[in-house]
Scaffold this motif. Structure first.
Motif, short mmCIF file in Angstrom:
data_model
loop_
_atom_site.label_atom_id
_atom_site.label_comp_id
_atom_site.label_asym_id
_atom_site.label_seq_id
_atom_site.Cartn_x
_atom_site.Cartn_y
_atom_site.Cartn_z
N GLU A 127 -0.34 24.44 -28.27
CA GLU A 127 -1.17 23.41 -27.96
C GLU A 127 -0.73 22.10 -27.11
OE1 GLU A 127 -4.62 22.75 -29.23
OE2 GLU A 127 -4.10 25.08 -28.81
N THR A 128 0.48 21.77 -27.43
CA THR A 128 0.99 20.49 -26.86
C THR A 128 0.87 20.71 -25.33
OG1 THR A 128 2.38 19.72 -28.59
CG2 THR A 128 2.96 18.98 -26.53
N GLU A 129 1.67 21.83 -24.99
CA GLU A 129 1.70 22.13 -23.25
C GLU A 129 0.41 22.41 -22.75
OE1 GLU A 129 5.83 24.81 -23.40
OE2 GLU A 129 3.98 25.76 -23.84
N LYS A 130 -0.73 22.82 -23.49
CA LYS A 130 -1.96 22.79 -23.00
C LYS A 130 -2.57 21.56 -22.78
CE LYS A 130 -2.93 27.65 -24.85
NZ LYS A 130 -3.74 28.37 -25.95
N ASP B 10 -5.06 11.65 -35.24
CA ASP B 10 -3.67 11.88 -34.77
C ASP B 10 -3.52 11.31 -33.22
OD1 ASP B 10 -2.61 12.81 -37.06
OD2 ASP B 10 -3.23 14.77 -36.48
N ARG B 11 -4.31 10.48 -32.92
CA ARG B 11 -4.48 10.23 -31.35
C ARG B 11 -3.24 9.78 -30.74
NH1 ARG B 11 -8.56 5.88 -30.68
NH2 ARG B 11 -7.17 4.19 -31.03
N ASP B 12 -2.45 8.61 -31.71
CA ASP B 12 -1.19 8.15 -31.35
C ASP B 12 -0.22 9.18 -31.02
OD1 ASP B 12 -2.30 5.77 -31.46
OD2 ASP B 12 -1.11 4.90 -33.01
N HIS B 13 -0.24 10.29 -31.79
CA HIS B 13 0.75 11.49 -31.56
C HIS B 13 0.54 12.12 -30.03
CE1 HIS B 13 2.79 15.20 -32.27
NE2 HIS B 13 1.57 15.99 -31.75
N TRP B 14 -0.74 12.49 -29.95
CA TRP B 14 -1.17 13.01 -28.79
C TRP B 14 -1.05 12.13 -27.59
CZ3 TRP B 14 -1.07 18.01 -28.80
CH2 TRP B 14 -1.62 18.54 -30.02
N LEU B 15 -0.97 10.70 -27.33
CA LEU B 15 -0.79 10.05 -26.31
C LEU B 15 0.66 10.02 -26.07
CD1 LEU B 15 -3.03 6.83 -27.38
CD2 LEU B 15 -3.25 8.53 -25.49
N GLN B 16 1.21 10.25 -27.36
CA GLN B 16 2.90 10.09 -26.84
C GLN B 16 3.17 11.33 -26.17
OE1 GLN B 16 5.13 9.41 -30.33
NE2 GLN B 16 7.04 8.80 -29.30
N GLU B 17 2.49 12.57 -26.61
CA GLU B 17 2.88 13.81 -25.99
C GLU B 17 2.43 14.10 -24.83
OE1 GLU B 17 4.90 16.10 -27.08
OE2 GLU B 17 5.07 15.41 -29.22
N MET B 18 1.45 13.16 -23.99
CA MET B 18 0.83 13.63 -22.93
C MET B 18 1.67 13.28 -21.61
SD MET B 18 -1.80 10.25 -22.31
CE MET B 18 -1.24 8.66 -22.05
N TYR B 19 2.85 12.61 -21.85
CA TYR B 19 3.83 12.27 -20.85
C TYR B 19 4.73 13.24 -20.45
CZ TYR B 19 2.03 7.34 -21.16
OH TYR B 19 1.25 6.24 -21.03
N GLY B 20 4.75 13.54 -18.96
CA GLY B 20 5.60 14.61 -18.26
C GLY B 20 4.97 15.53 -17.48
N ASN B 21 5.83 16.25 -16.77
CA ASN B 21 5.30 16.91 -15.44
C ASN B 21 5.29 18.64 -15.98
OD1 ASN B 21 4.69 14.75 -14.01
ND2 ASN B 21 6.85 15.03 -13.05
N PRO C 21 4.21 21.50 -18.69
CA PRO C 21 4.21 22.59 -17.52
C PRO C 21 3.33 22.16 -16.37
CG PRO C 21 2.82 23.15 -19.34
CD PRO C 21 3.32 22.22 -19.79
N SER C 22 3.59 22.44 -15.30
CA SER C 22 2.92 22.43 -14.11
C SER C 22 1.91 23.52 -13.88
CB SER C 22 3.55 21.91 -12.92
OG SER C 22 4.51 23.20 -12.61
N ASN C 23 2.10 24.71 -14.60
CA ASN C 23 1.40 25.89 -14.30
C ASN C 23 0.68 26.23 -15.60
OD1 ASN C 23 0.65 28.74 -14.00
ND2 ASN C 23 1.92 28.82 -12.11
N TRP C 24 -0.68 26.58 -15.40
CA TRP C 24 -1.51 26.69 -16.71
C TRP C 24 -1.02 28.23 -17.49
CZ3 TRP C 24 -4.15 24.78 -20.43
CH2 TRP C 24 -4.93 25.32 -21.08
N LEU C 25 -0.38 28.90 -16.60
CA LEU C 25 0.12 30.21 -17.36
C LEU C 25 1.20 30.19 -18.24
CD1 LEU C 25 -0.29 32.69 -14.29
CD2 LEU C 25 -2.21 32.18 -15.99
N GLN C 26 2.04 28.86 -18.00
CA GLN C 26 3.20 28.75 -18.84
C GLN C 26 3.03 27.75 -19.90
OE1 GLN C 26 5.64 27.03 -15.80
NE2 GLN C 26 5.95 29.00 -14.76
N ALA C 27 1.72 27.42 -19.98
CA ALA C 27 1.02 26.33 -21.22
C ALA C 27 0.81 27.23 -22.34
CB ALA C 27 -0.05 25.64 -20.79
N GLY C 28 1.95 27.52 -23.10
CA GLY C 28 1.64 28.42 -24.38
C GLY C 28 1.58 27.72 -25.80
N ARG D 241 -14.05 23.62 -21.79
CA ARG D 241 -13.36 24.01 -22.97
C ARG D 241 -12.06 23.19 -23.00
NH1 ARG D 241 -14.32 28.85 -22.56
NH2 ARG D 241 -12.28 29.33 -21.37
N GLN D 242 -11.31 23.01 -22.12
CA GLN D 242 -10.06 22.43 -22.25
C GLN D 242 -10.17 20.66 -22.29
OE1 GLN D 242 -7.52 23.67 -23.23
NE2 GLN D 242 -8.53 25.79 -22.81
N ALA D 243 -11.40 20.25 -21.58
CA ALA D 243 -11.84 18.96 -21.62
C ALA D 243 -11.99 18.40 -23.02
CB ALA D 243 -12.92 18.40 -20.77
#
Length: 273
Positions: free
Chosen positions: A169-172, A147-158, A160-167, A134-136
């Motif tokens: 759409e960007t964090e997920k 909006d691919r360019d927007h999401w490519l920009q948002e993908m960088y960073g560590n 959340p490292s825990n799925w339970l903290q991904a609240g 589902r997430q893939a």
């Protein structure tokens, strides 16, 4: 029809072609699955892209972190690292077509008719197989949309490292990208750890290989790349680690699925120090 799976090519096209010749791969009847990172660091990233596109439906890849980074560089979101040797691609007259093809590739694939999955880095221990599928799909929808360019920009960073903290759409989305393309180790709470690239024998004792803390792998086969220091060694018989560091001077590995025969091609040139 035979199905073949190959680890991180990273622009080592001559080694890939030598492997396909070894295995007597026939694109008109066989299928080649690629575990991501087809570009960067090696000498022929542009030619590798063009070659795989020329195979049509016979070549089926999943995106790796280097492939995604190329999309971001091509979009002007990030600057190219000289060590990645992307200039030929970025200056190619068919750049738009190359980027469009690459962006259409998913993060996760399943072999037809069986419970065998391929992703670049692995399966998050915080996900069931259904969660991963589902997430893939959600992430791929964003990367193939307007909006691919927007999401490519948002993908960088560590984080959340825990799925339970991904609240959000960007964090997920960011967690999904990191889990599928960057993950090697997890902490005791199953959060992702991004700093260590060593073998499990040399890793700190407070982190664990993702597959050692994953309870959702017993009923499936999982094929992955990304972790060159494993050199294909994984202690689980239903897991197949295919990155054997060709671009670092080791070798490229091709797996014929039906009989599990391995084909090896030594690196033709030591690319990276």
């Amino acid at each position: 029809m035979a199905i073949y799976l190959v680890g991180d090519i990273q622009g080592c096209l001559q080694e890939l072609k030598a492997l396909l010749e070894q295995a007597e791969f026939l694109p008109e009847q066989d299928q080649l699955y690629l575990a991501g990172d087809i570009v960067a660091r090696g000498p022929q990233s542009l030619e590798t892209l063009r070659f795989l596109i020329s195979l049509g439906d016979s070549a089926k890849m999943v995106l790796g972190n280097h492939d995604l980074h190329l999309l971001a560089v091509a979009a002007g979101i990030k600057k190219a690292n000289p060590i990645d040797q992307l200039e030929q691609i970025l200056q190619a007259p068919d750049l738009e077509a190359l980027v469009s093809w690459l962006a259409q590739q998913p993060l996760l694939r399943q072999l037809p008719g069986e419970e065998t999955y391929i992703s670049h880095a692995g399966l998050s221990p915080q996900w069931s197989i259904e969660d991963a599928v589902r997430q893939a799909a959600s992430a791929s929808e964003k990367l193939t949309g307007p909006d691919r360019d927007h999401w490519l920009q948002e993908m960088y960073g560590n984080s959340p490292s825990n799925w339970l903290q991904a609240g959000t759409e960007t964090e997920k989305f960011r967690y999904t990208i990191n889990a599928f393309t960057r993950m090697r180790y997890c902490r005791k709470d199953l959060s992702l750890e991004f700093g260590c690239k060593e073998t499990p024998q040399h890793a700190p004792k407070d982190i664990f290989p993702w597959y050692e803390v994953n309870t959702n792998l017993d009923s499936v086969n999982w094929v992955f790349g990304h972790w060159a220091s494993l050199m294909g060694q994984c202690p689980h018989s239903n897991l197949y680690a295919l990155d054997t560091g060709c671009v670092w001077g080791n070798h490229l590995t091709l797996l014929r699925w039906h009989d599990k025969q391995l084909f090896i091609e030594q690196s033709h040139t030591r690319i990276c120090e």
